[in-house]
Design a protein around this motif. Sequence first.
Motif, PDB file in Angstrom:
ATOM      1  N   ILE A 252      14.934   3.877  -5.617  1.00 33.02           N
ATOM      2  CA  ILE A 252      13.519   4.241  -5.686  1.00 33.02           C
ATOM      3  C   ILE A 252      13.235   5.476  -4.847  1.00 33.02           C
ATOM      4  N   TRP A 253      12.547   6.446  -5.472  1.00 37.69           N
ATOM      5  CA  TRP A 253      12.199   7.694  -4.784  1.00 37.69           C
ATOM      6  C   TRP A 253      10.689   7.844  -4.727  1.00 37.69           C
ATOM      7  N   THR A 254      10.181   8.251  -3.570  1.00 36.84           N
ATOM      8  CA  THR A 254       8.747   8.400  -3.373  1.00 36.84           C
ATOM      9  C   THR A 254       8.442   9.786  -2.814  1.00 36.84           C
ATOM     10  N   LYS A 255       7.149  10.144  -2.866  1.00 35.39           N
ATOM     11  CA  LYS A 255       6.710  11.431  -2.324  1.00 35.39           C
ATOM     12  C   LYS A 255       6.383  11.358  -0.841  1.00 35.39           C
ATOM     13  N   THR A 256       5.901  10.207  -0.387  1.00 31.58           N
ATOM     14  CA  THR A 256       5.397  10.086   0.981  1.00 31.58           C
ATOM     15  C   THR A 256       5.815   8.760   1.602  1.00 31.58           C
ATOM     16  N   HIS A 257       5.707   8.700   2.929  1.00 32.71           N
ATOM     17  CA  HIS A 257       5.994   7.449   3.631  1.00 32.71           C
ATOM     18  C   HIS A 257       4.922   6.407   3.325  1.00 32.71           C
ATOM     19  N   GLY A 258       3.701   6.857   2.983  1.00 27.23           N
ATOM     20  CA  GLY A 258       2.666   5.929   2.573  1.00 27.23           C
ATOM     21  C   GLY A 258       3.056   5.176   1.315  1.00 27.23           C
ATOM     22  N   GLN A 259       3.721   5.859   0.375  1.00 28.12           N
ATOM     23  CA  GLN A 259       4.170   5.201  -0.843  1.00 28.12           C
ATOM     24  C   GLN A 259       5.289   4.214  -0.547  1.00 28.12           C
ATOM     25  N   VAL A 260       6.130   4.530   0.436  1.00 30.22           N
ATOM     26  CA  VAL A 260       7.164   3.578   0.848  1.00 30.22           C
ATOM     27  C   VAL A 260       6.507   2.289   1.344  1.00 30.22           C
ATOM     28  N   ARG A 261       5.489   2.441   2.171  1.00 37.06           N
ATOM     29  CA  ARG A 261       4.790   1.258   2.681  1.00 37.06           C
ATOM     30  C   ARG A 261       4.169   0.454   1.548  1.00 37.06           C
ATOM     31  N   GLN A 262       3.653   1.140   0.530  1.00 39.41           N
ATOM     32  CA  GLN A 262       3.060   0.437  -0.603  1.00 39.41           C
ATOM     33  C   GLN A 262       4.109  -0.354  -1.375  1.00 39.41           C
ATOM     34  N   TRP A 263       5.254   0.239  -1.631  1.00 43.72           N
ATOM     35  CA  TRP A 263       6.349  -0.465  -2.298  1.00 43.72           C
ATOM     36  C   TRP A 263       6.740  -1.718  -1.516  1.00 43.72           C
ATOM     37  N   ARG A 264       6.863  -1.569  -0.198  1.00 48.70           N
ATOM     38  CA  ARG A 264       7.283  -2.699   0.619  1.00 48.70           C
ATOM     39  C   ARG A 264       6.209  -3.779   0.667  1.00 48.70           C
ATOM     40  N   SER A 265       4.942  -3.351   0.666  1.00 50.72           N
ATOM     41  CA  SER A 265       3.848  -4.310   0.709  1.00 50.72           C
ATOM     42  C   SER A 265       3.773  -5.149  -0.562  1.00 50.72           C
ATOM     43  N   LEU A 266       3.923  -4.508  -1.711  1.00 51.28           N
ATOM     44  CA  LEU A 266       3.830  -5.213  -2.984  1.00 51.28           C
ATOM     45  C   LEU A 266       5.106  -5.966  -3.336  1.00 51.28           C
ATOM     46  N   GLY A 267       6.226  -5.489  -2.796  1.00 49.47           N
ATOM     47  CA  GLY A 267       7.512  -6.084  -3.126  1.00 49.47           C
ATOM     48  C   GLY A 267       8.150  -5.363  -4.296  1.00 49.47           C
ATOM     49  N   PRO A 268       9.283  -4.654  -4.075  1.00 52.47           N
ATOM     50  CA  PRO A 268       9.888  -3.859  -5.155  1.00 52.47           C
ATOM     51  C   PRO A 268      10.146  -4.639  -6.437  1.00 52.47           C
ATOM     52  N   MET A 269      10.661  -5.860  -6.342  1.00 53.33           N
ATOM     53  CA  MET A 269      10.990  -6.577  -7.569  1.00 53.33           C
ATOM     54  C   MET A 269       9.741  -6.955  -8.352  1.00 53.33           C
ATOM     55  N   SER A 270       8.675  -7.289  -7.645  1.00 51.89           N
ATOM     56  CA  SER A 270       7.410  -7.597  -8.330  1.00 51.89           C
ATOM     57  C   SER A 270       6.890  -6.376  -9.074  1.00 51.89           C
ATOM     58  N   VAL A 271       6.991  -5.199  -8.441  1.00 54.42           N
ATOM     59  CA  VAL A 271       6.529  -3.960  -9.072  1.00 54.42           C
ATOM     60  C   VAL A 271       7.380  -3.661 -10.313  1.00 54.42           C
ATOM     61  N   LEU A 272       8.695  -3.720 -10.176  1.00 57.74           N
ATOM     62  CA  LEU A 272       9.581  -3.366 -11.287  1.00 57.74           C
ATOM     63  C   LEU A 272       9.359  -4.290 -12.480  1.00 57.74           C
ATOM     64  N   ALA A 273       9.131  -5.576 -12.222  1.00 56.44           N
ATOM     65  CA  ALA A 273       8.881  -6.508 -13.324  1.00 56.44           C
ATOM     66  C   ALA A 273       7.641  -6.091 -14.121  1.00 56.44           C
ATOM     67  N   GLN A 274       6.606  -5.663 -13.424  1.00 58.16           N
ATOM     68  CA  GLN A 274       5.355  -5.272 -14.101  1.00 58.16           C
ATOM     69  C   GLN A 274       5.479  -3.941 -14.824  1.00 58.16           C
ATOM     70  N   LEU A 275       6.409  -3.088 -14.384  1.00 57.75           N
ATOM     71  CA  LEU A 275       6.614  -1.799 -15.052  1.00 57.75           C
ATOM     72  C   LEU A 275       7.482  -1.945 -16.303  1.00 57.75           C
ATOM     73  N   GLY A 276       8.271  -3.000 -16.351  1.00 59.10           N
ATOM     74  CA  GLY A 276       9.090  -3.260 -17.524  1.00 59.10           C
ATOM     75  C   GLY A 276       8.405  -4.268 -18.436  1.00 59.10           C
ATOM     76  N   VAL A 277       9.221  -5.031 -19.140  1.00 62.25           N
ATOM     77  CA  VAL A 277       8.724  -6.118 -20.002  1.00 62.25           C
ATOM     78  C   VAL A 277       9.141  -7.427 -19.347  1.00 62.25           C
ATOM     79  N   ILE A 278       8.170  -8.142 -18.810  1.00 66.02           N
ATOM     80  CA  ILE A 278       8.479  -9.388 -18.094  1.00 66.02           C
ATOM     81  C   ILE A 278       9.060 -10.408 -19.054  1.00 66.02           C
ATOM     82  N   ARG A 279      10.111 -11.063 -18.597  1.00 71.30           N
ATOM     83  CA  ARG A 279      10.722 -12.087 -19.476  1.00 71.30           C
ATOM     84  C   ARG A 279      10.752 -13.437 -18.775  1.00 71.30           C
TER      85      ARG A 279
END
Length: 279
Positions: A252-279
């Motif tokens: 995962i690549w981000t523009k800012t450290h703020g975006q890193v904090r957002q990824w960590r807050s939401l949980g990377p796997m939860s985010v990726l599931a919503q960006l794909g097709v949840i099964r």
Amino acid sequence: MESLDNLTPKSVTGVEVLERFDALHARGELLWEPNEPIHVTQDPFDAHIRVSPALVTKPYNPGDTSRKPAFTDDPPEYTLCEVGPAHKLILNKYCWVRPQLILHTLEYEAQREGLTLRDADATWQVLEMLGEGYMAIFNGGPEAGGSIAHKHVQIMPKPGWKMFPERCLDETEESTSFDAVPFAHQFRALPPDSTSATIFASIKELSESMGIPKGYPAHNVVLTSSWFIVLPRTKAEIDGCAAGAQAMLGDIWTKTHGQVRQWRSLGPMSVLAQLGVIR
């Protein structure tokens, strides 16, 4: 290479690519900064999150419908070689890894239309030129993380850790998916005698098995010298967390450290599931 402005018309080696990359970076013309990943342990695979300031100034216009070519003014010093009759390999100016390349069609073709046999052939030629340390990624459409509308494949070094398809295939070469991953995907090992034609046929077969492109036009492809993966996409971004093909595999690549904090807050796997097709 003989000169920074001397083109390589037929092929290029990994050593030559790095020489050209480093020369342009030293001149301040190519944007890249060394960085260290933030390792986030999670199931079923870990995330590695980095910050790349080059992404802040990267052009972004994936919804352009003008069909205007995006690569008409490739500077000669960025051009590495032409690949077959319809593609050119250039250095990317806005880089998050060293080196980062773009393989684009010479004539305008839409990114959302997906890969053709000719695209697969050119991509496979580049991977054969550069060696097994590289991978190719394709972000098919805005919802898949595509940043411009003109068709292109990105070529870059594989990360320093094994992505989940490779880990699964190390256990059994017959594996085609990882059941614990919460989003739809299919991958396949590539036999030593693979050709661009057999690879394209396999990509098409797995794509159609997941409803690509009829049900899910947007999709990602990651291709290496030994395996590939295809996955359908529904969104490019959610709550400030955006992902292209490599991010869906935990890189995962981000523009800012703020975006890193957002990824960590939401949980990377939860985010990726919503960006794909949840099964």
